[in-house]
Design a protein around this motif. Structure first.
Motif, PDB file in Angstrom:
ATOM      1  N   GLY A 227       0.881  -1.238   0.181  1.00 11.02           N
ATOM      2  CA  GLY A 227      -0.091   0.058   0.102  1.00 11.02           C
ATOM      3  C   GLY A 227       0.775   1.391   0.030  1.00 11.02           C
ATOM      4  N   ASP A 228       2.088   1.037  -0.212  1.00 13.09           N
ATOM      5  CA  ASP A 228       3.078   2.466  -0.164  1.00 13.09           C
ATOM      6  C   ASP A 228       3.064   2.865  -1.442  1.00 13.09           C
ATOM      7  OD1 ASP A 228       4.798   4.240   0.417  1.00 13.09           O
ATOM      8  OD2 ASP A 228       6.533   3.144   0.859  1.00 13.09           O
ATOM      9  N   LEU A 229       2.517   3.814  -2.194  1.00 17.04           N
ATOM     10  CA  LEU A 229       2.412   4.358  -3.248  1.00 17.04           C
ATOM     11  C   LEU A 229       3.344   5.665  -3.274  1.00 17.04           C
ATOM     12  CD1 LEU A 229      -1.246   3.861  -4.361  1.00 17.04           C
ATOM     13  CD2 LEU A 229       0.555   2.334  -4.667  1.00 17.04           C
ATOM     14  N   ALA A 230       4.171   5.996  -2.219  1.00 16.75           N
ATOM     15  CA  ALA A 230       4.846   7.362  -2.124  1.00 16.75           C
ATOM     16  C   ALA A 230       6.060   7.224  -3.088  1.00 16.75           C
ATOM     17  CB  ALA A 230       5.020   7.685  -0.622  1.00 16.75           C
ATOM     18  N   GLY A 231       6.683   6.353  -3.007  1.00 19.59           N
ATOM     19  CA  GLY A 231       8.039   6.160  -3.697  1.00 19.59           C
ATOM     20  C   GLY A 231       8.094   6.272  -5.069  1.00 19.59           C
ATOM     21  N   ASP A 232       9.255   6.673  -5.641  1.00 18.82           N
ATOM     22  CA  ASP A 232       9.319   6.598  -7.144  1.00 18.82           C
ATOM     23  C   ASP A 232       9.971   5.504  -7.820  1.00 18.82           C
ATOM     24  OD1 ASP A 232       8.281   9.241  -7.285  1.00 18.82           O
ATOM     25  OD2 ASP A 232      10.188  10.199  -7.028  1.00 18.82           O
ATOM     26  N   ILE A 233       9.809   5.216  -8.977  1.00 21.75           N
ATOM     27  CA  ILE A 233      10.552   3.946  -9.759  1.00 21.75           C
ATOM     28  C   ILE A 233      11.089   4.449 -10.725  1.00 21.75           C
ATOM     29  CG2 ILE A 233       9.884   1.873 -10.827  1.00 21.75           C
ATOM     30  CD1 ILE A 233       7.272   1.775  -9.553  1.00 21.75           C
ATOM     31  N   ARG A 234      12.635   4.172 -10.536  1.00 19.96           N
ATOM     32  CA  ARG A 234      13.500   4.499 -11.371  1.00 19.96           C
ATOM     33  C   ARG A 234      13.438   3.564 -12.608  1.00 19.96           C
ATOM     34  NH1 ARG A 234      16.101   5.389  -6.578  1.00 19.96           N
ATOM     35  NH2 ARG A 234      17.436   3.222  -6.883  1.00 19.96           N
TER      36      ARG A 234
END
Length: 607
Positions: A227-234
């Motif tokens: 449920g953690d949608l805050a991080g960015d995906i490189r």
């Protein structure tokens, strides 16, 4: 091709190459080992035989020289003869076992030299037996020993030949070993190269679709799954098709969906709050039931209507709150509604308040369905109509009283008017003597009708009992004729039968005609009195009228023969079914039995 299939194919190829290399190497070494073993074994056995033959020949040389020593030569000759046989057997065995051409040629030479040696030895023995010792010594020195040495040299040559064969076999074995080693090395190198190629292929097939290292991809997937949608995906440059690219797109969509959902939930919460506030201002009780009629939502108004808290009603059914008779009556009806998914429209039902008081509710509702279109239950509302029902009942009661009063007044006025008609008819009867009988008959009939209206003018509910109608008609006939009529069986309450309103006039006219006809045949004397007896048998009643008269000889009521004007009117008025007449005659006079049964009469509780 899936990653699992790629891995399976790669490992299968590697295993196949390794197994093939090992199998070929082992097969080659097995063949080489068999060859070396055969050659060594064969050469060893032949060498052993050759050495034994040499040993025998050396011993033979010694014994040959011992023949020239003093002593008995017999045993020495026997030993020499035995050795000659043993050497012959060895040579025959070697001849049978040797296979290569060089060895066989050399053995052939050895056999030939041995034959020459044996011949020379035999010649020496003959010379010794003949006493020619010097000739024997000369022969053994010049022929026998040189020939034996030739045999020994040939045997040494045979042993050397076997040694060379062993050396050649060892050289060939070493070459075969080196060849097998080179083959195994080649296959191993090929397998390693194939493994590297397959690993590179599988790595590209796994990493490229993933968009990164599996561990990193797993970490990102676990984070999003938690449920953690805050991080960015490189992402790698130009990566638009990998799993990470899809996860990045999904994360962005989820963020948008969650934001929309939160806005929708806030709006829904506000709408629900407004709805609840509106519901609480209504006097009606709003509810929701599932497909089995169990309450899943109950508004607070149930507290005011039935005295229950909403939590006490949840999980129960409407039939649990109804009066038992209404629950039994309405449940099949509502189940039919549910089966056809029909709405419930203004259904009145009696419910029991928590304190036991009966409360009349009006129920309305409509079916509702879930997201898949399956029937989920009903939603609706109940409103209390007890006050309205009471007001309606009072209004109907008042209207009923007014109607009863009006009807009684109408019947009273009809009776008065009929009495006026009777007075006019009597005046006409006095004026018209010839029509007096017919006018009197009409007067009797109008009087019977007046009796009925007189009764309706006194009772309420348009209900006249047979035990009330019969004495009234008897009294009317007595008033008109002055002939007394004895009545029996009219005082028991269990003999009450209600005459239907539509048949009351017909029954009254029939009784009037039968009694009037009986009065005509009676003088009024005690011995000629008319008797009327009423008997009730369950749902029907029988009225017996006895008079001292006589029936006409040809009288037949059913066919109408011998029937006068009065009985003719009776035949026309008899309701079928419901009323039947039976006439009988005896010494005491005539008896008429009038049987009245449903549907002309009914019991008061069924009327």
């Amino acid at each position: 091709m899936t990653i699992a299939r790629m891995l399976a194919l790669g490992f299968a190829v590697m295993v196949f190459l390794l197994v093939l290399a090992v199998a070929l190497g082992l097969n080659r070494l097995a063949v080489l080992n068999a060859q070396v073993e055969n050659v060594v074994l064969e050469s060893w056995e032949r060498t052993v035989l050759a050495n034994r033959a040499i040993d025998l020949m050396n011993a033979q040389t010694q014994d040959t020289l011992r023949l020239f020593l003093p002593g008995d030569p017999g045993p020495i000759r026997q030993a020499i003869s035995a050795r000659i046989i043993a050497i012959r057997d060895i040579l025959e065995q070697l001849d049978a076992e040797l296979s290569d051409p060089q060895s066989r040629a050399l053995l052939k030479e050895i056999i030939s030299q041995r034959s020459a040696y044996v011949a020379s030895f035999l010649q020496v023995a003959e010379l010794l037996d003949g006493g020619q010792r010097e000739s024997a010594e000369s022969l053994i020195v010049t022929q026998t020993i040189p020939r034996l040495n030739a045999v020994l040299e040939s045997m040494d040559a045979l042993i050397a030949l076997k040694g060379s064969i062993l050396a050649e076999t060892g050289s060939d074995s070493l070459a075969a070993f080196k060849q097998a080693r080179a083959l195994l090395t080649s296959f191993l190198v090929i397998a390693v190269l194939a493994a590297l190629l397959l690993s590179s292929w599988i790595t590209r097939a796994v990493v490229r679709p993933l968009g990164g290292e599996p561990a990193e991809v797993k970490r990102i997937v676990d984070r999003i799954a938690a449920g953690d949608l805050a991080g960015d995906i490189r992402l790698r440059d130009g990566d638009e098709t990998s799993l990470l690219a899809a996860m990045n797109h999904m994360q962005s969509n989820l963020r948008s969906l969650i934001a929309d959902r939160m806005r929708a939930e806030r709006s829904m919460h506000e709408s629900r709050q407004r709805l609840f506030e509106l519901v609480e201002t209504l006097r009606d009780w709003m509810w929701e039931v599932d497909a089995d009629w169990r309450y899943t939502f109950v508004s607070p108004q149930v507290r005011d209507l039935l005295g229950y808290e909403p939590e006490e009603v949840l999980g129960r059914t409407p039939f649990d709150l109804m009066a038992p008779e209404d629950a039994e009556r309405l449940r099949p009806m509502l189940d039919v509604n549910r089966g056809g998914l029909h709405p419930i429209v203004a259904l009145e039902n009696v419910n029991l308040h928590k304190n036991g008081q009966r409360v009349v509710l009006e129920t309305s509702g409509r079916p509702y369905f879930d997201a898949e279109g399956r029937f989920a239950g009903y939603r609706g509302l109940d409103r209390e109509v007890s006050d309205r029902k009471q007001a309606e009942a009072k209004r109907l009661e008042e209207a009923g009283r007014l109607r009863e009063a009006l009807v009684r007044e109408v019947h009273h006025r009809i009776k008065n008017n009929l009495q006026t008609v009777i007075g006019l008819l009597r005046r006409e009867a006095a004026r018209r003597p010839l029509a007096h009988e017919a006018i009197e008959s009409a007067i009797n009939q109008v009087q019977a009708v007046a009796v009925v209206h007189g009764l309706y003018g006194r009772v309420s509910g348009h209900s006249i009992l047979l035990c009330e109608l019969l004495p009234a008609v008897v009294s009317s006939v007595f008033d008109l004729t002055g002939v007394p009529i004895v009545q029996e069986g009219l005082d028991a309450s269990e003999r009450r039968l209600l005459v239907r309103e539509s048949e009351t006039v017909a029954v009254a006219l029939i009784l009037n005609e039968l009694l009037t006809n009986a009065v005509k045949h009676s003088s009024g004397a005690p011995e000629e009195q008319i008797h009327v007896t009423f008997v009730r048998e369950q749902a029907r009643g029988s009225i017996r009228i006895r008079n001292p008269g006589r029936l006409a000889p040809e009288f037949d009521f059913d066919s109408g023969k011998g029937v006068g004007t009065g009985l003719g009117l009776v035949r026309a008025l008899v309701p079928v079914p419901g009323v039947s007449l039976r006439f009988s005659e005896s010494d005491a006079g005539v008896e008429v039995v009038m049987t009245i049964e449903p549907p002309v009469v009914v019991s008061p509780q069924n009327g």
